[in-house]
Design a protein around this motif. Structure first.
Motif, PDB file in Angstrom:
ATOM      1  N   ASP A 248       3.477   7.151  -9.988  1.00 10.97           N
ATOM      2  CA  ASP A 248       3.430   6.993  -8.535  1.00 10.97           C
ATOM      3  C   ASP A 248       4.817   7.211  -7.944  1.00 10.97           C
ATOM      4  OD1 ASP A 248       0.725   6.365  -8.622  1.00 10.97           O
ATOM      5  OD2 ASP A 248       1.153   4.235  -8.954  1.00 10.97           O
ATOM      6  N   GLN A 449      -1.180  10.929  -0.824  1.00 10.83           N
ATOM      7  CA  GLN A 449      -0.651  10.231  -1.996  1.00 10.83           C
ATOM      8  C   GLN A 449       0.426   9.225  -1.598  1.00 10.83           C
ATOM      9  OE1 GLN A 449       0.903  12.833  -4.963  1.00 10.83           O
ATOM     10  NE2 GLN A 449       1.182  11.223  -6.495  1.00 10.83           N
ATOM     11  N   GLU A 452      -1.284   6.198  -0.056  1.00 13.48           N
ATOM     12  CA  GLU A 452      -1.889   5.353  -1.088  1.00 13.48           C
ATOM     13  C   GLU A 452      -0.824   4.582  -1.850  1.00 13.48           C
ATOM     14  OE1 GLU A 452      -4.110   8.001  -3.479  1.00 13.48           O
ATOM     15  OE2 GLU A 452      -5.698   8.353  -1.984  1.00 13.48           O
ATOM     16  N   GLN A 453       0.307   5.242  -2.101  1.00 12.88           N
ATOM     17  CA  GLN A 453       1.388   4.558  -2.815  1.00 12.88           C
ATOM     18  C   GLN A 453       1.936   3.397  -1.988  1.00 12.88           C
ATOM     19  OE1 GLN A 453       2.284   4.867  -5.779  1.00 12.88           O
ATOM     20  NE2 GLN A 453       4.046   3.501  -5.750  1.00 12.88           N
ATOM     21  N   GLN A 455       0.300   1.654   0.223  1.00 17.16           N
ATOM     22  CA  GLN A 455      -0.696   0.580   0.212  1.00 17.16           C
ATOM     23  C   GLN A 455      -0.664  -0.182  -1.104  1.00 17.16           C
ATOM     24  OE1 GLN A 455      -4.389   2.535   1.083  1.00 17.16           O
ATOM     25  NE2 GLN A 455      -3.856   2.959   3.222  1.00 17.16           N
ATOM     26  N   ASN A 456      -0.478   0.550  -2.208  1.00 12.11           N
ATOM     27  CA  ASN A 456      -0.425  -0.120  -3.512  1.00 12.11           C
ATOM     28  C   ASN A 456       0.796  -1.016  -3.628  1.00 12.11           C
ATOM     29  OD1 ASN A 456      -2.780   1.153  -4.307  1.00 12.11           O
ATOM     30  ND2 ASN A 456      -1.709   2.877  -5.270  1.00 12.11           N
ATOM     31  N   GLN A 457       1.934  -0.530  -3.139  1.00 11.55           N
ATOM     32  CA  GLN A 457       3.151  -1.338  -3.214  1.00 11.55           C
ATOM     33  C   GLN A 457       3.065  -2.529  -2.278  1.00 11.55           C
ATOM     34  OE1 GLN A 457       6.760   0.839  -2.837  1.00 11.55           O
ATOM     35  NE2 GLN A 457       6.482   1.952  -4.751  1.00 11.55           N
ATOM     36  N   SER A 458       2.387  -2.364  -1.142  1.00 11.92           N
ATOM     37  CA  SER A 458       2.227  -3.503  -0.234  1.00 11.92           C
ATOM     38  C   SER A 458       1.369  -4.592  -0.874  1.00 11.92           C
ATOM     39  CB  SER A 458       1.587  -3.041   1.077  1.00 11.92           C
ATOM     40  OG  SER A 458       2.411  -2.100   1.725  1.00 11.92           O
ATOM     41  N   SER A 459       0.483  -4.186  -1.770  1.00  9.66           N
ATOM     42  CA  SER A 459      -0.378  -5.150  -2.459  1.00  9.66           C
ATOM     43  C   SER A 459       0.290  -5.767  -3.670  1.00  9.66           C
ATOM     44  CB  SER A 459      -1.679  -4.466  -2.895  1.00  9.66           C
ATOM     45  OG  SER A 459      -2.341  -3.915  -1.781  1.00  9.66           O
ATOM     46  N   ASP A 461       1.409  -4.018  -6.365  1.00  3.19           N
ATOM     47  CA  ASP A 461       1.228  -3.261  -7.597  1.00  3.19           C
ATOM     48  C   ASP A 461       2.461  -2.424  -7.849  1.00  3.19           C
ATOM     49  OD1 ASP A 461      -1.254  -4.318  -7.711  1.00  3.19           O
ATOM     50  OD2 ASP A 461      -2.235  -2.604  -6.742  1.00  3.19           O
ATOM     51  N   GLY A 462       2.743  -2.143  -9.122  1.00  2.00           N
ATOM     52  CA  GLY A 462       3.893  -1.311  -9.480  1.00  2.00           C
ATOM     53  C   GLY A 462       4.454  -1.746 -10.811  1.00  2.00           C
TER      54      GLY A 462
END
Length: 591
Positions: A248, A449, A452-453, A455-459, A461-462
């Motif tokens: 990502d 992309q 989406e990245q 949103q994933n980092q805000s949640s 994830d990483g």
């Protein structure tokens, strides 16, 4: 009188006003305010007399004002004919700037990137602190002093150009080591009140306790200056695309709240970096913000020309008062009113001989900011605004047309401005009108992309690993910036310019790495030779210094030695890193 001159000669232009003033006053006195149109001359003559009284004579009231203007012009011009020694003073304040030189400073969420903006701000700080002691420390996986405390701002400015993350021996973001190195410089004997200024985008929470422990019991405060935005942005690398973490794209965000809390807990202030001097004034970095000055320790003096024009003000004051009493100041106001500044109207000379579409490409290439003010066509103006880095205004200019090209360029500008959702809508609009638009397809997928990245980092994830295999996306992005237009007479609004420089940069970096390896091996051989020679010759006296002048051949050989401060800093930092054997922190990120 051979040394007589004016320190500010432009003030002598007031003498022109003194020459015009009698003519204006004469015209004002000869005016009858229009009464001659309604009253016969034989009846008006006894009522209005040029002297103010029938048959009387009166001295001209304008003469004192003219004399006052002449004296005032000479006084303001600064007449000088002698020099006097003036003692130098320096502010009793020491500042150590700790600059984040990690890969996250390459993020482009601010134009052109965080590191460039931080360098500009350091130049502004040095200019505002002229005469004060300032030092510079940079850090990544380790911290290194670029310059010690010095009042020579040119020394620090000369090093700013070469400060890039690539000169650091290892990637990382050890803010705690940067603070420790800056504190060491202050504790080595900083005069007066010393301070630390951290210029970074954020600080990892794992290092906050270490920083607090380092500054506990110290008399030096820590202030922070935040670079970047909370929305963040990706980190581009030349020839390698964007930095990735587990596949990502990494979105690095600034943390103004965390930086402010760090400063507050360590006795300092915090501010976000601005393009004005608001942050410098808020953090009280200027000498005028403090009255704590001291004489130079070296008792230095400088001979300066003395301004003796102030003696003439005693003569100008009574003359001005006399003119005011006689009403001549009204004539002065009437004379100076036409001289007040008015908005200047710029004229484009080339517009007389060529059409806008003919001269627009050259204007944008030469000076995009000036071109944005001159060009009328919204698409050309948008191209100029894009080139100058004003992406939001460029998007607004492109929105004036609903064509595939205008929508595509608008999407590029919005993506550069960080408005990814609006950029996605613009690319979708392009594909609705022209489904086979390859560049719009690629950029749409890339923006999706990135969203989406985010949103994933805000949640939350990483992971902690980095992957730098985004070359294909970087090339696609650069392809979009060069293939944004297909016709000759329409603006090309994506101008990145990185692809053109990559081969040269790659060759230069390869040569630099090879040269550094050769120099390191030569240095190692020299150290081994010195160590072996010192084993049996420790009592030998050093050889006398050869003070004979260099030969012409030696001077020519020295001139061929390249002036490469970046290479010098790189080798210096590498040697320090190897000598310290700084242990790596497994929890640290490469950016």
């Amino acid at each position: 009188m051979a040394d007589f001159h004016f320190l500010r000669p432009l003030w002598l232009l007031l003498l022109l006003v003194a020459l015009v003033l009698p003519l204006v006053f004469k015209r004002v006195r000869q005016s009858d305010s229009g009464w001659s149109r309604v009253i016969p001359p034989q009846l008006l003559r006894p009522l209005i007399s040029q002297s103010g009284a029938a048959g009387g004579q009166k001295r001209s009231p304008v003469l004192p004002v003219v004399a006052a203007l002449v004296v005032l012009a000479v006084a303001l011009a600064g007449p000088s004919w002698r020099k006097a020694p003036t003692p130098l003073q320096q502010q009793n304040d020491s500042l150590v700037i700790v600059l984040d030189l990690s890969l996250s400073m390459l993020s482009t969420d601010v134009t052109p990137d965080r590191l460039t903006v931080a360098k500009r701000k350091i130049r502004d700080i040095l200019k505002a602190r002229e005469g004060s002691l300032t030092a510079l420390v940079v850090y990544a996986a380790d911290a290194h002093a670029v310059t010690p405390l010095t009042d020579d701002s040119n020394t620090i400015e000369g090093m700013l150009e070469v400060l890039e993350p690539v000169i650091m021996p290892a990637a990382g973001n050890r803010t705690d080591l940067g603070i420790q190195r800056g504190l060491d410089l202050l504790e080595q004997g900083a005069p007066g009140t010393g301070r630390l200024l951290l210029i970074a985008d954020n600080v990892d929470e794992r290092y906050l306790p270490r920083i607090s422990d380092t500054l506990t019991g110290s008399r030096f405060a820590l202030s922070t200056l935040t670079v970047g935005t909370s929305e963040g942005g990706p980190i581009p690398l030349a020839r390698q695309g964007f930095i990735r973490d587990g596949g990502d794209i990494v979105i690095t965000r600034a943390d103004p709240a965390g930086m402010a809390e760090l400063a507050k807990s360590n006795g300092g202030d915090s501010h976000s970096l601005t393009i004005t001097d608001e942050d410098i004034r808020s953090l009280e970095l200027r000498p005028i913000d403090s009255d704590n000055w001291q004489d130079s320790e070296r008792d230095l003096t400088v001979n300066r020309w003395q301004d003796d024009g102030y003696w003439l003000l005693w003569l100008a004051a009574p003359l001005a008062l006399l003119g005011w009493r006689r009403g001549a100041m009204v004539a002065v106001l009437l004379t100076l009113l036409p001289l007040t500044p008015r908005p200047a109207m710029a004229m484009d000379w080339d517009a007389l001989w060529s059409r806008e579409d003919q001269r627009a490409p050259a204007l944008i290439e030469e000076d995009p900011e000036q071109a944005a003010r001159i060009l009328d066509n919204p698409q050309w103006r948008g191209s100029a605004l894009y080139r100058s880095g004003d992406y939001e205004s460029a998007a607004g200019a492109f929105a004036s047309e609903d064509t595939p090209r205008a929508s595509y360029n608008r999407g590029n500008a919005l993506a550069r401005a960080g408005k990814l959702e609006e950029a996605l809508e613009a690319y979708e609009n392009v594909l609705a009108m022209q489904p086979g638009h390859e560049d719009a397809l690629f950029n749409r997928d890339l923006v999706k992309q990135l969203l989406e990245q985010q949103q994933n980092q805000s949640s939350g994830d990483g992971s902690e690993s980095s992957d730098q295999d985004g070359n294909q996306q970087q090339q696609g992005n650069q392809q979009n910036s060069q293939n944004g237009s297909d016709t000759q007479n329409q603006p090309d609004n994506q101008h990145n310019g990185q692809q053109k420089n990559e081969p040269e940069d790659s060759q230069r970096n390869g040569q630099s790495d090879q040269q550094e390896k050769q120099e390191e091996s030569a240095q190692q051989r020299q150290r081994d030779a010195d160590a072996s020679a010192s084993d049996g010759q420790t009592s030998r006296a050093p050889a006398e210094l050869d003070t004979s002048p260099l030969t012409q051949g030696q001077e020519q050989w020295l001139r061929r030695v390249p002036d490469n401060p970046g290479g010098l800093l790189r080798r210096k930092f590498l040697q320090q890193y190897q000598e310290r054997e700084t242990p790596s922190d497994e929890g640290d990120t490469p950016w």
